[in-house]
Design an enzyme around this catalytic site. Structure first.
Site, PDB file in Angstrom:
ATOM      1  N   TYR A 164      64.267  -9.382  13.606  1.00 38.96           N
ATOM      2  CA  TYR A 164      64.742  -9.995  12.374  1.00 38.96           C
ATOM      3  C   TYR A 164      65.233 -11.407  12.662  1.00 38.96           C
ATOM      4  O   TYR A 164      66.168 -11.612  13.417  1.00 38.96           O
ATOM      5  CB  TYR A 164      65.868  -9.182  11.741  1.00 38.96           C
ATOM      6  CG  TYR A 164      65.513  -7.756  11.396  1.00 38.96           C
ATOM      7  CD1 TYR A 164      64.190  -7.352  11.270  1.00 38.96           C
ATOM      8  CD2 TYR A 164      66.507  -6.804  11.196  1.00 38.96           C
ATOM      9  CE1 TYR A 164      63.867  -6.043  10.956  1.00 38.96           C
ATOM     10  CE2 TYR A 164      66.195  -5.494  10.867  1.00 38.96           C
ATOM     11  CZ  TYR A 164      64.880  -5.113  10.754  1.00 38.96           C
ATOM     12  OH  TYR A 164      64.567  -3.815  10.452  1.00 38.96           O
ATOM     13  N   HIS A 203      61.308  -0.082  17.945  1.00 34.33           N
ATOM     14  CA  HIS A 203      60.989  -0.528  16.589  1.00 34.33           C
ATOM     15  C   HIS A 203      59.597  -0.075  16.150  1.00 34.33           C
ATOM     16  O   HIS A 203      59.399   0.356  15.008  1.00 34.33           O
ATOM     17  CB  HIS A 203      61.101  -2.051  16.521  1.00 34.33           C
ATOM     18  CG  HIS A 203      61.340  -2.574  15.149  1.00 34.33           C
ATOM     19  ND1 HIS A 203      61.875  -3.820  14.911  1.00 34.33           N
ATOM     20  CD2 HIS A 203      61.124  -2.038  13.932  1.00 34.33           C
ATOM     21  CE1 HIS A 203      61.982  -4.010  13.604  1.00 34.33           C
ATOM     22  NE2 HIS A 203      61.523  -2.953  12.988  1.00 34.33           N
ATOM     23  N   PRO A 232      64.801   2.209   0.902  1.00 37.77           N
ATOM     24  CA  PRO A 232      64.908   3.321  -0.049  1.00 37.77           C
ATOM     25  C   PRO A 232      64.785   2.895  -1.507  1.00 37.77           C
ATOM     26  O   PRO A 232      64.572   3.744  -2.377  1.00 37.77           O
ATOM     27  CB  PRO A 232      66.309   3.881   0.241  1.00 37.77           C
ATOM     28  CG  PRO A 232      67.078   2.698   0.743  1.00 37.77           C
ATOM     29  CD  PRO A 232      66.092   1.907   1.561  1.00 37.77           C
ATOM     30  N   ARG A 239      61.960  -1.982  -1.342  1.00 37.24           N
ATOM     31  CA  ARG A 239      62.071  -3.443  -1.157  1.00 37.24           C
ATOM     32  C   ARG A 239      62.439  -4.148  -2.460  1.00 37.24           C
ATOM     33  O   ARG A 239      61.964  -5.230  -2.759  1.00 37.24           O
ATOM     34  CB  ARG A 239      60.781  -4.021  -0.571  1.00 37.24           C
ATOM     35  CG  ARG A 239      60.491  -3.511   0.832  1.00 37.24           C
ATOM     36  CD  ARG A 239      59.248  -4.117   1.442  1.00 37.24           C
ATOM     37  NE  ARG A 239      59.128  -3.674   2.822  1.00 37.24           N
ATOM     38  CZ  ARG A 239      58.598  -2.509   3.195  1.00 37.24           C
ATOM     39  NH1 ARG A 239      58.126  -1.678   2.283  1.00 37.24           N
ATOM     40  NH2 ARG A 239      58.543  -2.162   4.468  1.00 37.24           N
ATOM     41  N   PHE A 256      61.773  -3.071  -5.500  1.00 43.28           N
ATOM     42  CA  PHE A 256      60.902  -2.762  -6.637  1.00 43.28           C
ATOM     43  C   PHE A 256      61.630  -1.937  -7.691  1.00 43.28           C
ATOM     44  O   PHE A 256      61.521  -2.200  -8.895  1.00 43.28           O
ATOM     45  CB  PHE A 256      59.653  -2.016  -6.165  1.00 43.28           C
ATOM     46  CG  PHE A 256      58.799  -1.488  -7.292  1.00 43.28           C
ATOM     47  CD1 PHE A 256      57.946  -2.330  -7.976  1.00 43.28           C
ATOM     48  CD2 PHE A 256      58.881  -0.156  -7.687  1.00 43.28           C
ATOM     49  CE1 PHE A 256      57.176  -1.853  -9.046  1.00 43.28           C
ATOM     50  CE2 PHE A 256      58.116   0.326  -8.736  1.00 43.28           C
ATOM     51  CZ  PHE A 256      57.260  -0.529  -9.417  1.00 43.28           C
ATOM     52  N   GLY A 299      64.608  -1.913  -8.362  1.00 47.92           N
ATOM     53  CA  GLY A 299      65.615  -2.737  -9.026  1.00 47.92           C
ATOM     54  C   GLY A 299      64.987  -3.736  -9.984  1.00 47.92           C
ATOM     55  O   GLY A 299      65.686  -4.531 -10.609  1.00 47.92           O
TER      56      GLY A 299
END
Length: 367
Positions: free
Chosen positions: A85, A154, A234, A237, A239, A241
């Protein structure tokens, strides 16, 4: 020790909190056990990817630390990052933020394994023992910590026997540099073989209302072996929302590389969002809260790690813990929001050509 922490929190709240604020902040986040080795975390964690830019512009260090501090005040103690990240900068930011918090009350998870393969910026994976150790020691320096609570691979290196990778992780546990071992996007065979070398405490997988491919194989296997499940993305990404439906995807966002957010697929997926919104009204919550609460209800061994860069969204995510479903309501939600109706693949387009992009192909050579 708490001075910077309190300052960071109060900068995002009224100087004289109202009774409503105090009541909200007093609601704790339940605890959950990941694995059977003793790792206990908050039932909801904070995915820190977005703090240094991914889906939106990055936050500066102070703003990022304020989000982390506010999450901690609300009872979130489980923070998830990776050397991928940023790259690297996310661990640095999180390390600065954690210095304002009591270390013994925080569970820090980070990851290794993804690396740039060439000057052109192509990503690859590496699970060789010497690379595992070098990554761990570098992460400890960036984070400014003596140990990592949960250290994940990862992505699985399909050219290296998983026994070699986990064997080195086992040594790091014995040396006190990490406390618990995790895997991300690992196949059933890889999980089982890894667990035979050293107990795996958590498997991190994408799990949401529109990403349910782990349910037939991965979830039962983890429960058979006593491994916790950490659910990333969860809320799809963002979506669930409304991202891509009610609000445009920013031009700087790497969401534009996810097939489900391409214009032709979003038009089809809009119907899924509208169904979710309708269900949310019935349950008197937002569509994002409904999606997150659905994951929270999947079991005591499931810990979702939604990410956000906004305090108001963080508050809403934590308040999703108040949303309750009966068993029949859970089934009803799953029957209406079906994965087979989703348009577009799950992995990012830059990873679709790889064998390690998803757990289905993450087998390793036999030792």
């Amino acid at each position: 020790m708490y001075a910077g922490y309190i300052q960071g929190v109060t900068s995002n709240l009224a100087l004289s909190p109202s009774l409503e604020d105090e009541q909200r902040l007093s609601v704790g986040v339940p605890r959950a056990k990941l694995g059977t080795q003793g790792l206990e975390v908050s039932k909801q964690g904070l995915g820190c990817l977005g703090l240094t830019g991914a889906y939106n512009l990055p936050l500066d260090d102070d703003a990022g630390a304020a989000v982390v501090a506010h999450a901690f005040r609300r009872g979130v103690t489980f923070f998830d990052t990776s050397d991928y990240y940023g790259p690297l900068s996310n661990e640095i930011l999180l390390g600065k933020a954690l210095k304002q918090l009591p270390r013994e009350q925080v569970q820090l998870a980070t990851k290794f394994g993804l690396r740039r393969e060439d000057a052109g910026g192509a990503w690859g994976v590496c699970g060789r023992p010497e690379y595992v150790r070098a990554c761990c020691e570098a992460s400890l320096r960036r984070l400014g910590l003596d140990y990592i609570d949960l250290y994940y691979q990862h992505r699985v290196d399909t050219t290296v026997p998983i026994e070699d990778t986990v064997g080195e992780l086992k040594k790091l546990v014995e040396e006190g540099k990490i406390r618990y071992i995790g895997l991300s996007e690992a196949s059933p065979d890889t999980i089982r073989r890894a667990h035979a070398v050293h107990p795996i405490s958590a498997v991190q997988m994408e799990w949401s209302l529109w990403s349910r491919d782990i349910e037939p194989e991965i979830v039962p296997l983890c429960r058979e072996l006593g491994i916790g499940i950490v659910a990333y993305s969860p809320i799809g990404r963002g979506f669930f929302g409304g991202r891509g439906v009610k609000e445009e995807v920013p031009a700087v966002s790497n969401l534009l590389g996810y097939p489900r957010f391409l214009a032709e697929n979003l038009e089809k997926n809009k119907q899924i969002f509208l169904k979710t919104e309708s269900l949310a009204k019935k349950h008197q919550c937002s569509s994002a809260q409904l999606a997150l609460a659905w994951v929270l209800h999947q079991g005591d061994d499931v810990v979702p790690i939604p990410g956000t860069t906004k305090i108001k969204n963080l508050e809403a995510n934590i308040d999703a813990l108040k949303v309750k479903f009966t068993g029949e309501e859970l089934k009803g939600i799953a029957s209406q929001i079906r994965q087979e109706d989703v348009a577009g693949d799950r992995p990012h387009t830059s990873f679709t050509h790889t064998t390690w992009s998803t757990w289905k192909y993450a087998d390793t050579p036999r030792k």
